[in-house]
Write a protein that holds these residues in place. Sequence first.
Motif, PDB file in Angstrom:
ATOM      1  N   SER A 686      12.991  45.128  14.382  1.00 24.63           N
ATOM      2  CA  SER A 686      12.502  44.189  13.383  1.00 24.63           C
ATOM      3  C   SER A 686      12.499  44.802  11.990  1.00 24.63           C
ATOM      4  CB  SER A 686      11.093  43.719  13.752  1.00 24.63           C
ATOM      5  OG  SER A 686      10.596  42.798  12.817  1.00 24.63           O
ATOM      6  N   PHE A 689      16.110  45.061  10.759  1.00 23.10           N
ATOM      7  CA  PHE A 689      16.648  43.765  10.353  1.00 23.10           C
ATOM      8  C   PHE A 689      16.168  43.393   8.955  1.00 23.10           C
ATOM      9  CE2 PHE A 689      16.573  39.137  10.092  1.00 23.10           C
ATOM     10  CZ  PHE A 689      17.840  38.797  10.539  1.00 23.10           C
ATOM     11  N   HIS A 690      14.882  43.566   8.703  1.00 19.46           N
ATOM     12  CA  HIS A 690      14.347  43.186   7.400  1.00 19.46           C
ATOM     13  C   HIS A 690      14.912  44.064   6.289  1.00 19.46           C
ATOM     14  CE1 HIS A 690      11.569  42.210   4.194  1.00 19.46           C
ATOM     15  NE2 HIS A 690      11.220  43.491   4.122  1.00 19.46           N
ATOM     16  N   LYS A 719      23.166  38.245   7.623  1.00 22.44           N
ATOM     17  CA  LYS A 719      22.266  38.220   8.775  1.00 22.44           C
ATOM     18  C   LYS A 719      23.028  38.309  10.090  1.00 22.44           C
ATOM     19  CE  LYS A 719      18.313  35.907   6.708  1.00 22.44           C
ATOM     20  NZ  LYS A 719      17.321  34.808   6.794  1.00 22.44           N
ATOM     21  N   TYR A 723      22.423  41.184  12.739  1.00 21.44           N
ATOM     22  CA  TYR A 723      22.051  40.743  14.077  1.00 21.44           C
ATOM     23  C   TYR A 723      22.973  41.357  15.136  1.00 21.44           C
ATOM     24  CZ  TYR A 723      21.843  37.571  18.091  1.00 21.44           C
ATOM     25  OH  TYR A 723      21.775  37.047  19.356  1.00 21.44           O
ATOM     26  N   HIS A 942      12.857  36.837  11.159  1.00 25.09           N
ATOM     27  CA  HIS A 942      12.926  38.041  11.985  1.00 25.09           C
ATOM     28  C   HIS A 942      11.717  38.161  12.903  1.00 25.09           C
ATOM     29  CE1 HIS A 942      10.292  39.580   8.794  1.00 25.09           C
ATOM     30  NE2 HIS A 942       9.897  40.463   9.655  1.00 25.09           N
ATOM     31  N   GLU A 945      12.525  37.295  16.433  1.00 25.49           N
ATOM     32  CA  GLU A 945      13.194  38.354  17.193  1.00 25.49           C
ATOM     33  C   GLU A 945      14.268  37.768  18.102  1.00 25.49           C
ATOM     34  OE1 GLU A 945      10.720  41.652  18.600  1.00 25.49           O
ATOM     35  OE2 GLU A 945       8.988  40.557  17.815  1.00 25.49           O
TER      36      GLU A 945
END
Length: 948
Positions: A686, A689-690, A719, A723, A942, A945
């Motif tokens: 997480s 991703f951010h 994204k 991902y 996000h 998840e």
Amino acid sequence: MSLDNLTDCAMDVSDAFSKLREKVLSYEGGNELERTEGLNLINTTNLAFFDKFQISELFRLKGSFLIYLGGRSKANQLYCRAIQICPSYSKAWVSWGGLCASLGYEIEQEGKAKARGDSSQEIIAATAKKAGQYLAQGMGCYLEAIKWDTHELNRLLLPKCLWMLATDMDSEGVLCQTLDTRGVGLPPWVWLPWVSQLLTSLYRAEGKVAKNILGRIVAAHPQSLYFALRSFYLERRDIERASDSNSGSSSKQDHHSPSAAVGYAEVLMSTLRRAHPTLWASLEGILEELIVRFRPSPEEEFLATIAALLQRAETQLENQKYTSSATDEKSKQGDDAALASFEKTLRRVSTKFFRTHENIDIKTEDDRGKKVLDFVRRYKDKFERDFHIDGGDGDGRRQNRDSVDSGDDKEQRDSPEVAAGASATLKDGPVSKATEGTSLNDVHARLKKWKRSLERDISMSPQSFPLQQVSPPLSFFASEAPDLWPGACDANLAKGDSADDGDSNSRSSTNGTSVSAASTAAQMVAAAAAREGVGSHAGGGMAAVEIPGQYAPYQATALDSKPHPELHAKLIRFKSSVEISKRKYQLFRRLGMIGSDGRTHKFLLQFAIPYWTRSDERTAQFQYVSNAFMRKDPIAARKNISLQPTAVIAVAQRLRMTADHTSNRSIDDVYDSFCQDIGRDSQAASDYFHSEVVRLLGTKGESSEETHVPKKTIEKEVKLQVYEKICKDFVEADILLHYTQTSLGTPERSYQFRQSFSRHVAVNSLLQYAFAVVERTPARFIFNMLTGEMVSSDFRCDYNNQGFLEGAMLPYRMTRNIQQLIGPFLLQGLFIPSMGHAASAICEHNEDIPTLLCLLLRDDIVNWYTSKSSPRSDAKTRELEGQLMDRILKNSGLVHNRLKECAPSRAKQDGVDLNDKQPIDKRVRELFLKSTQPERLCMMPHGYEPWL
């Protein structure tokens, strides 16, 4: 074999009637000519051989054919004739009520059309009066049908009756009178699934009628109503007090006695207390201990608040980085406003958690007070130093009532407290200048540091603790359930036995002795039960406390009939230890209740706003009705497609008990366990991703202005890239599958679990799509490891700012680990067909679904709206319902259409081209593809998840 080949000469009358009825019904779904033939078949039948029930059924069928052929006036006469022949035939009452209700709704629509035109008020009023009369006649027919036959499907007519009451609006009209006069003959237990609607009716025009119905439930089944009634009374009482305080001293002359809802609820509470004093004292003592002793610690509340602020900071930081290349003044003003909003919210957080307790003199023997003071000493100075909060707290103290409350995810970010902090302006109070030069990045980094620090401190809490340590009264609680059998507390049964005993002299001595003994035993047991309830209504006045959640709508079983309180599991004692369950930044206490059935019933104590609890109650109601529809559908019943509602018991306004089991697992629990075993940080994916999305958006945002590439396109590309990187390097796709195989052991148990899991996920996914439930985060995707059933708590609709249900980017959650657990064969052979069969079973009752959806969504949107605004009085709440009526109808229509489009289409009925090669469950397969597309999964927040 054709029905015509069956001869009538050697056939019994009942068999001949069954043959005739089946033959008549074969014409019902045909064209006009075929229906005319079916009508002629009834007309040429000699009725002299049939009894009154069979003749009434033939007249009813004749009326149904006439409705299809356009003769509704003659059909009305035939239904009346059928009732005259056999007044106790419930099907005739239902058909007659359906005809009257349809006429009433048609006239009501005509009245609305005239209201939009230039018609006079007299014509509009006359039209509304006529529509009300037809609806009242339809309601009376429905209630008579339930009176004569309390069959499961007949009882589902009650939502229609409750929705009809909306026509009376602000005055007690003919519909309220009909419910008052006709509803008296119904047994109280038929209303149990709709107790929450009856409670909300207390502040409407039908409040007096609803109070009478609830009063009968109090007398017969007090423990089915106690928790909901108590919570409703306290909530409406506080709302009334808040409304009076907000009105100010200038309107003191307008203040009057308590509102109708509070007054009715207070009368019901007093009635329950007088009728069942022993039971009342036991329940009040238990609830007082739960409310006072089982509050979350200050660290837990603080962690939940910090997690919500961190989620909000990440969202705003992502938007800020995305527009970082913009040099216009509006962008800079937006960044300054976001930072100022955070500063004001952090001041309120400091006021709520630290400054309101620093000058309070806590008694040394108060354990809660000691923990609060220790919490203030440990965290106050560090928090205010990290976020540059000065000592001035005038604005913070004034706004303490609106400070950030504990919660999780989107509900916290959208709560009234957080929204108030986000939208507040600097002119509302003094603002410190200590944060000048601080960026949103700094705030985000500090919030993340605090979140990890609090998680580390809370993780050191024990997994369980003795109950005697936190609540000695509950640990000493003990009771003994009386030994009763079905009907032992039924007053009518005892009277019947007594009457039979009077005529026992005419019978044989053996039979007379046995009947007399049984009658005497039943009377003694009934008298003992009455003494336990201090003279209350027999059958519901036992002083033994029942395990909560044993009444409808939480008990959706095939034996859905009158409840038998004497057979319910009684609370013997509480389990000696209290378990701690961690789910997404929160620790929940799991309390065990040992019942008279030998089982330990476990409940999670959760602090939540009233809207969340009410929403889960409505979810259980719809699942209860849907389960009844699926039991009656042959295909769904054959495939064991079902739903099991989750019991949610309101203890107080912000405290509830949710039925739980030690075998319940969420995806988040499984992933955390997996990460602990391999030494991986569960938040690494997480965080990556951010941070990576923010970095890439900031880099590519500058080039987007030169290349003129749409911003949405760049965002999706970034994204999707991140991902796919996470799916490849961070999170495996078989975590759930490996966990279940390891836990279950044998391949047979694993396969049986996956089958059950596939069916329950299919029905759950259907409801996610229909009701636009998008917040199915890993912590909320909970299933039972023993049965494969889904736990449907926190199942809430997603509304936009205008109050309409939004179309989600993902129809339902079907991420990689869920796909791997089900497997490709079960996905195509069980999941997709089960989803279509469930939709088909529900849509088979198209006449019942629209009103049910309107009834549930009306209460849902009103509670959602009031949870985000100031408290409203009864009159203002009724006014709000009138303003939201268009939204209610549109939302219910959207849900109904989504359910219908998921049902497999049939060529003859739906006009499908026979040469079309598309599957009949095409829409279900389209939804599955949308839910599994990486391009859609990567666009989810996000916190969702999507890589799990």
